[in-house]
Design a protein around this motif. Structure first.
Motif, PDB file in Angstrom:
ATOM      1  N   GLU A 163      56.125  31.727  46.753  1.00  0.00           N
ATOM      2  CA  GLU A 163      56.304  33.038  47.433  1.00  0.00           C
ATOM      3  C   GLU A 163      57.260  32.944  48.619  1.00  0.00           C
ATOM      4  O   GLU A 163      58.054  33.849  48.870  1.00  0.00           O
ATOM      5  N   LEU A 164      57.149  31.852  49.392  1.00  0.00           N
ATOM      6  CA  LEU A 164      57.872  31.787  50.678  1.00  0.00           C
ATOM      7  C   LEU A 164      58.599  30.446  50.777  1.00  0.00           C
ATOM      8  O   LEU A 164      57.952  29.389  50.693  1.00  0.00           O
TER       9      LEU A 164
ATOM     10  N   ILE B 173      65.392  32.469  54.796  1.00  0.00           N
ATOM     11  CA  ILE B 173      64.085  32.552  54.135  1.00  0.00           C
ATOM     12  C   ILE B 173      64.190  33.331  52.838  1.00  0.00           C
ATOM     13  O   ILE B 173      64.868  34.364  52.770  1.00  0.00           O
TER      14      ILE B 173
ATOM     15  N   TYR C  65      61.655  35.324  50.344  1.00  0.00           N
ATOM     16  CA  TYR C  65      60.288  35.855  50.324  1.00  0.00           C
ATOM     17  C   TYR C  65      60.220  37.010  49.338  1.00  0.00           C
ATOM     18  O   TYR C  65      60.967  37.981  49.451  1.00  0.00           O
ATOM     19  N   ASN C  66      59.365  36.849  48.328  1.00  0.00           N
ATOM     20  CA  ASN C  66      59.156  37.932  47.352  1.00  0.00           C
ATOM     21  C   ASN C  66      60.478  38.539  46.865  1.00  0.00           C
ATOM     22  O   ASN C  66      60.711  39.742  47.002  1.00  0.00           O
TER      23      ASN C  66
ATOM     24  N   PHE D 127      54.723  40.112  57.031  1.00  0.00           N
ATOM     25  CA  PHE D 127      55.753  39.079  56.828  1.00  0.00           C
ATOM     26  C   PHE D 127      56.600  38.896  58.088  1.00  0.00           C
ATOM     27  O   PHE D 127      56.781  37.783  58.576  1.00  0.00           O
TER      28      PHE D 127
ATOM     29  N   VAL E  41      61.244  28.484  53.310  1.00  0.00           N
ATOM     30  CA  VAL E  41      61.890  28.537  54.622  1.00  0.00           C
ATOM     31  C   VAL E  41      62.829  27.340  54.748  1.00  0.00           C
ATOM     32  O   VAL E  41      62.389  26.196  54.621  1.00  0.00           O
TER      33      VAL E  41
ATOM     34  N   LYS F  97      59.009  24.213  52.957  1.00  0.00           N
ATOM     35  CA  LYS F  97      59.930  24.300  54.088  1.00  0.00           C
ATOM     36  C   LYS F  97      60.943  23.159  54.001  1.00  0.00           C
ATOM     37  O   LYS F  97      60.970  22.260  54.832  1.00  0.00           O
TER      38      LYS F  97
ATOM     39  N   MET G 123      54.049  28.161  49.966  1.00  0.00           N
ATOM     40  CA  MET G 123      55.256  28.013  50.791  1.00  0.00           C
ATOM     41  C   MET G 123      55.742  26.568  50.773  1.00  0.00           C
ATOM     42  O   MET G 123      54.944  25.630  50.719  1.00  0.00           O
TER      43      MET G 123
ATOM     44  N   VAL H 206      53.258  29.687  60.676  1.00  0.00           N
ATOM     45  CA  VAL H 206      53.022  30.416  59.411  1.00  0.00           C
ATOM     46  C   VAL H 206      51.520  30.455  59.115  1.00  0.00           C
ATOM     47  O   VAL H 206      50.964  31.516  58.809  1.00  0.00           O
TER      48      VAL H 206
ATOM     49  N   VAL I   8      56.800  35.531  60.399  1.00  0.00           N
ATOM     50  CA  VAL I   8      58.056  34.766  60.518  1.00  0.00           C
ATOM     51  C   VAL I   8      58.478  34.636  61.978  1.00  0.00           C
ATOM     52  O   VAL I   8      58.925  33.583  62.439  1.00  0.00           O
TER      53      VAL I   8
END
Ligand code: TA6
Length: 309
Positions: free
Chosen positions: A215-216, A228, A230-231, A268, A218, A182, A180, A258, A272
Motif C-alpha cells: 500500500e505505502l 511516496i 500510496y494507493n 494519509f 516511501v 521504506k 509499507m 508512520v 506522512v
C-alpha cells in the motif's frame, strides 16, 4: 499497541571526533552507547510519543544484557528471545567536518531452535498489537525469507506490517506484501535491477514495486524529503531545511512516525507529515532515534505533501 521487531539489534557506539579522516589516531571528544539496531531506534521514538510499544527480536551475551537494562531504563517493554551468542555493536564516527562513518558488525548466528522459538513468541505477541514494525538487517544464518514469514503471520491476523530492511531480506520480504516498505534509492535500484538517475525513473520503479500489493512505499531522499507511492498515487514530500547534527536513525524515526500515525488513525497526509517531521527532527538531535515533540509539531506545519502522479 505497536510491536517492533529487531532481529539483529546492536549496541550503537557513537564517537564524536574532531576533523576525522582515515589512517590517523583520534581521541573521541564524546562517546555514546545506546540500544541500537533500527527496530530499537523505532521503539525509542514511539515511546517519546507515549504510544504503547513492545520490542522483540534476539538478544544474547553481555551486550544483550546491556540492551535489556537500557530498555528498562527507557521504560520500553520488551520480550526478546535469549540466544547463545553475543549481540553485536555498530560503530558510528561523527565529526565536526560533517563526515559520518559507520561500521556495522554482521551480528551473531541464530540456531534453528532459537528461530523456531522466536516465531512462537512473535505469533503470541500478534494478539497484543495493531501495527508491526520490522527493521534492519537479519542475522547471518537466518533464512532470507524470514520477514516474509513474519509478514504472513501478521497479515493472517489483520495487522499492518511496516518493513524497513535491505538486500535479499527486502527482496524476499516484499513477496509477503507488507503494508509499507521504506527503501532508499540504492535499495530500490537493487530491486528493480537498474540505476535510477531521474525522478521519472524513481516513480516508474515505485510503480513496478506496487505490483507486490504494497500500500505505502516511501523512498527517503534525506534533506530533499521523500517520494511516496500510496494507493496508486505518487506524492512528493518537501521538508524544511535544518541544521544536521546526527542523521543516523532518521529513517528509523520516520518509520516510528508512520506507526504512530496508524495507531492514532491519522489520514494519509497527516501520517506522512508526522513521519517526515520525525525523520527531520531526529537529524537535529545528537542521539540516534531521538526527537523533540515540539520540533516535530513545528516541522509538521512547514512540510508540504504534493500529489505529482
Ligand atoms: O539506522 C541506523 C542504525 O540503526 C544504526 O544505529 C545501526 O544500528 C544500524 O542502523 C544497524 O543497521 P542494520 O541494517 O545492520 O540493522
Amino acid at each position: 499497541m505497536i510491536l517492533t521487531v529487531t532481529l539483529n539489534p546492536s549496541i550503537d557506539r557513537r564517537y564524536f571526533v574532531e576533523d576525522f579522516k582515515q589512517d590517523m589516531v583520534f581521541r573521541a571528544k564524546e562517546v555514546q552507547y545506546t540500544p541500537g539496531g533500527k527496530g530499537l531506534n523505532v521503539s525509542r521514538v514511539i515511546r517519546i510519543f507515549k504510544e504503547p510499544v513492545i520490542a522483540t527480536g534476539f538478544l544474547g551475551g553481555l551486550s544483550g544484557q546491556f540492551i535489556e537494562e537500557k530498555l528498562e531504563e527507557l521504560e520500553i517493554e520488551s520480550q526478546f528471545m535469549e540466544i547463545g551468542n553475543n549481540t553485536r555493536s555498530c560503530i558510528a564516527i561523527l565529526s565536526n567536518n560533517g563526515s559520518q562513518t559507520e561500521v556495522l558488525e554482521p551480528g551473531p548466528e541464530i540456531s534453528k531452535n532459537e528461530l523456531d522459538s522466536f516465531y512462537k513468541t512473535y505469533s503470541e505477541l500478534m494478539d497484543k498489537c495493531k501495527v508491526v514494525c520490522a527493521s534492519g538487517s537479519i542475522p547471518r544464518n537466518t533464512p532470507k525469507e524470514v520477514y516474509k514469514e513474519l509478514i504472513k503471520i501478521a497479515k493472517d491476523k489483520n495487522k499492518k506490517f511496516i518493513l524497513d530492511t535491505s538486500g535479499e531480506a527486502l527482496k524476499e520480504g516484499i513477496k509477503g506484501s507488507p503494508y509499507m516498505i521504506k527503501p532508499n534509492k540504492e535499495e530500490l535500484e537493487a530491486i528493480i535491477g537498474h540505476p535510477i538517475e531521474r525522478e521519472e525513473e524513481l516513480i516508474k520503479g515505485l510503480k513496478t514495486l506496487a505490483k507486490y500489493d504494497i500500500e505505502l512505499i516511501v523512498v527517503s531522499l534525506g534533506a530533499k524529503g521523500s517520494i511516496i507511492y500510496y494507493n496508486d498515487g505518487i506524492y512528493k514530500v518537501i521538508v524544511p531545511e535544518i541544521g544536521v547534527i546526527n542523521p543516523v536513525g532518521s529513517g528509523d524515526s520516520m518509520v516510528a512516525g508512520v506507526a504512530v500515525g496508524l495507531v492514532k488513525n491519522y489520514d494519509f497526509e497527516k501520517m506522512v507529515k508526522l513521519a517526515s517531521a520525525c525523520g527531520t527532527a531526529n537529524v537535529m538531535e545528537k542521539e540516534t532515534g531521538k526527537v523533540d515533540i515540539d520540533n516535530v509539531e513545528k516541522l509538521m506545519e512547514d512540510i508540504i505533501v504534493e500529489k505529482i502522479g
